[in-house]
Design a protein around this motif. Structure first.
Motif, PDB file in Angstrom:
ATOM      1  N   GLU A 162     -33.802  -5.185   4.592  1.00  0.00           N
ATOM      2  CA  GLU A 162     -34.440  -5.448   5.674  1.00  0.00           C
ATOM      3  C   GLU A 162     -35.840  -5.869   5.328  1.00  0.00           C
ATOM      4  N   ASP A 163     -36.320  -5.320   4.060  1.00  0.00           N
ATOM      5  CA  ASP A 163     -37.827  -5.611   3.966  1.00  0.00           C
ATOM      6  C   ASP A 163     -37.838  -6.979   3.549  1.00  0.00           C
ATOM      7  N   LEU A 164     -36.759  -7.463   2.668  1.00  0.00           N
ATOM      8  CA  LEU A 164     -36.735  -8.956   2.337  1.00  0.00           C
ATOM      9  C   LEU A 164     -36.795  -9.893   3.528  1.00  0.00           C
ATOM     10  N   LEU A 165     -35.753  -9.500   4.543  1.00  0.00           N
ATOM     11  CA  LEU A 165     -35.558 -10.372   5.835  1.00  0.00           C
ATOM     12  C   LEU A 165     -36.943 -10.288   6.559  1.00  0.00           C
ATOM     13  N   SER A 166     -37.619  -9.196   6.584  1.00  0.00           N
ATOM     14  CA  SER A 166     -38.791  -9.284   7.382  1.00  0.00           C
ATOM     15  C   SER A 166     -39.986  -9.969   6.780  1.00  0.00           C
ATOM     16  N   ALA A 167     -39.949 -10.060   5.719  1.00  0.00           N
ATOM     17  CA  ALA A 167     -40.784 -11.015   4.667  1.00  0.00           C
ATOM     18  C   ALA A 167     -40.493 -12.482   4.600  1.00  0.00           C
ATOM     19  N   GLY A 168     -39.481 -12.726   5.274  1.00  0.00           N
ATOM     20  CA  GLY A 168     -38.907 -14.294   5.287  1.00  0.00           C
ATOM     21  C   GLY A 168     -38.162 -14.640   4.389  1.00  0.00           C
ATOM     22  N   ILE A 169     -37.638 -13.718   3.388  1.00  0.00           N
ATOM     23  CA  ILE A 169     -36.974 -13.973   2.261  1.00  0.00           C
ATOM     24  C   ILE A 169     -35.497 -13.761   2.307  1.00  0.00           C
ATOM     25  N   THR A 170     -34.645 -14.830   2.035  1.00  0.00           N
ATOM     26  CA  THR A 170     -33.189 -14.796   2.309  1.00  0.00           C
ATOM     27  C   THR A 170     -32.677 -14.033   1.109  1.00  0.00           C
TER      28      THR A 170
END
Length: 448
Positions: A162-170
């Motif tokens: 979730e942290d990665l996705l929230s940061a725009g990271i796949t």
């Protein structure tokens, strides 16, 4: 059963719609913005020459603020390495036993594939990361056979993803994972994708394979309810190709845990992923939970779509022409058949309380869905509603589908005098010369 089949499939390497058709894509943007898709791509698709095009499609998702987790397989890569090094491969897909030699091939293949995807994502301007978000545990001994270094998912570290996705990271997830002691295990990528979909409450789980959807008993399916597929798996699992069993099992597992949709399609076809997501027909097979298709009352937000549907139907004289204002005034009479958020059919139940009868009118099914049982469902719905409201009879006026009402829905032909006086006048002034069909609800009962 609401399973739908495909009459043909594209085999020329291109999708039926152009992925660059922005008008078709933008219509779905509000629906999918901010949602999470789990994309599971087979090693055979990674090895295909068109794989970079697929990554470009994923870049489109990210630009539309659709959150993507990419899980990759390495089955083909393990087989290729095994052939080069003379290592016998009994199972390359992480479902059967994995010995130490095959595990080393899996680790090496996973590293190569992950690095290749990372490199190409970087070239496309897509930020990605390879997290250790999956913890595995040994599958152990099953029916007396030791599965050695084959693992299964023990935990998904959802907060990390979730942290990665929230940061725009796949997030990029490989089919090897460590257990609590740090031992690397080979894990089936389909099962990993399903567990991630459940933990992240993803709206879609998409399997990209080298197969054009899911055939059951040799018949390629457009969509299939999860319950129907569960029955097939229990009663006749051989009806499903062996190489797709893992994807079916993982799809059913994810849907049982709350994922609404799972898709199986050929990831080698140019634009296949965009077509599957942004076209109402799609390209592969969709497995859906029961609420995928529904008949429901029309809402104010449906008014413009309903008007356009009736206007298109009236252009071929399939239904009586209605003005926008008349539809707006009688909106509460209308009910709609919806598939995955798209309007597929409409009808209206118009009451004549003085005569204690009702009319089912403005019945129209979008051309692609005609002949698939949608119209019959709409009439059955109208019959149940009319019966529940205490009406004795239900009638319909038709210029083109009277045989459907008579032979399929079991209406009987009637005369002008059988109609309510108000409806007689409308029919006479319309000049449509519609056939009149009537059904006695008290004697026939209602469809289940």
């Amino acid at each position: 059963m609401s399973t739908e089949t495909r009459t043909s499939s594209s085999t020329d390497g291109e999708s039926p719609i152009k992925p660059t058709d922005l008008r078709g894509i933008l219509k779905y943007v509000p629906m999918f913005r901010g949602q999470t898709f789990i994309i599971s791509v087979d090693g055979s698709v990674v090895a295909h020459e068109g794989f970079r095009n697929l990554l470009m499609d994923l870049a489109v998702f990210r630009s539309l603020n659709i959150r993507v987790v990419l899980v990759h397989g390495v089955g083909q890569q393990i087989r290729s390495l095994g052939e080069k090094r003379g290592v016998p491969i009994l199972d390359a897909y992480g479902s059967g036993p994995t010995n130490e030699e095959v595990l080393q091939l899996a680790i090496e293949s996973s590293g190569d594939v992950s690095t290749r995807i990372l490199s190409q994502f970087t070239e496309l301007g897509v930020s990605c990361a390879i997290p250790n978000a999956i913890r595995a545990t040994e599958r152990g001994i099953i029916r007396g056979e030791d599965f050695l270094f084959t693992g299964k998912v023990e935990k998904v570290d959802a907060p990390v993803l979730e942290d990665l996705l929230s940061a725009g990271i796949t997030p990029l997830v490989s089919p090897v994972a460590a257990n609590r002691s740090g031992q690397i295990l080979r894990v089936n990528s389909d099962a990993i994708a399903a567990e991630i979909a459940a933990e992240l409450k993803a709206s879609k789980l998409i399997f990209l394979t080298s197969h054009p959807g899911l055939p059951v008993n040799g018949q390629s399916l457009l969509n299939v309810p999860a319950e129907d597929l569960r029955r097939t798996m229990a009663d006749n699992p051989s009806a499903i190709p062996a190489e797709l069993l893992s994807k079916v099992e993982s799809s059913l597992s994810a849907l049982a845990k709350g994922t609404p949709r799972a898709h199986i399609l050929d990831g080698r076809i140019f634009g296949a992923l965009l077509t599957e997501v942004f076209d109402k027909v799609g390209l592969g097979t969709m497995i859906h939970s029961n609420e995928y298709d529904q008949i429901r009352p029309a809402r104010p937000s449906d008014l413009h779509s309903l008007y356009n549907l009736i206007r298109n139907a009236a252009s071929s004289d399939a239904v009586r022409e209605r003005s926008f204002e008349s539809i707006q005034e009688s909106l509460s009479d209308f009910f709609l058949y919806e598939i995955d958020g798209s309007l597929v059919a409409c009808a209206a139940l118009i009451p004549y309380p003085k005569e204690n009868v009702a009319e089912v009118g403005s019945v129209f099914v979008q051309p692609f869905y005609q002949g698939r049982g949608v119209g019959l469902k709409m009439i059955h719905y109208a019959e149940r509603e009319a019966f529940a409201k205490g009406f004795d009879k239900l009638f319909a006026l038709s210029t083109q589908t009277f045989s459907f009402f008579r032979e399929v829905c079991h209406f009987s032909e009637a005369t002008l005098e059988d109609l309510p006086q108000a409806r007689q006048e409308i029919l006479l002034h319309s000049g449509r010369r519609s056939k009149i069909l009537m059904k006695d609800l008290k004697s026939s009962g209602t469809p289940s």
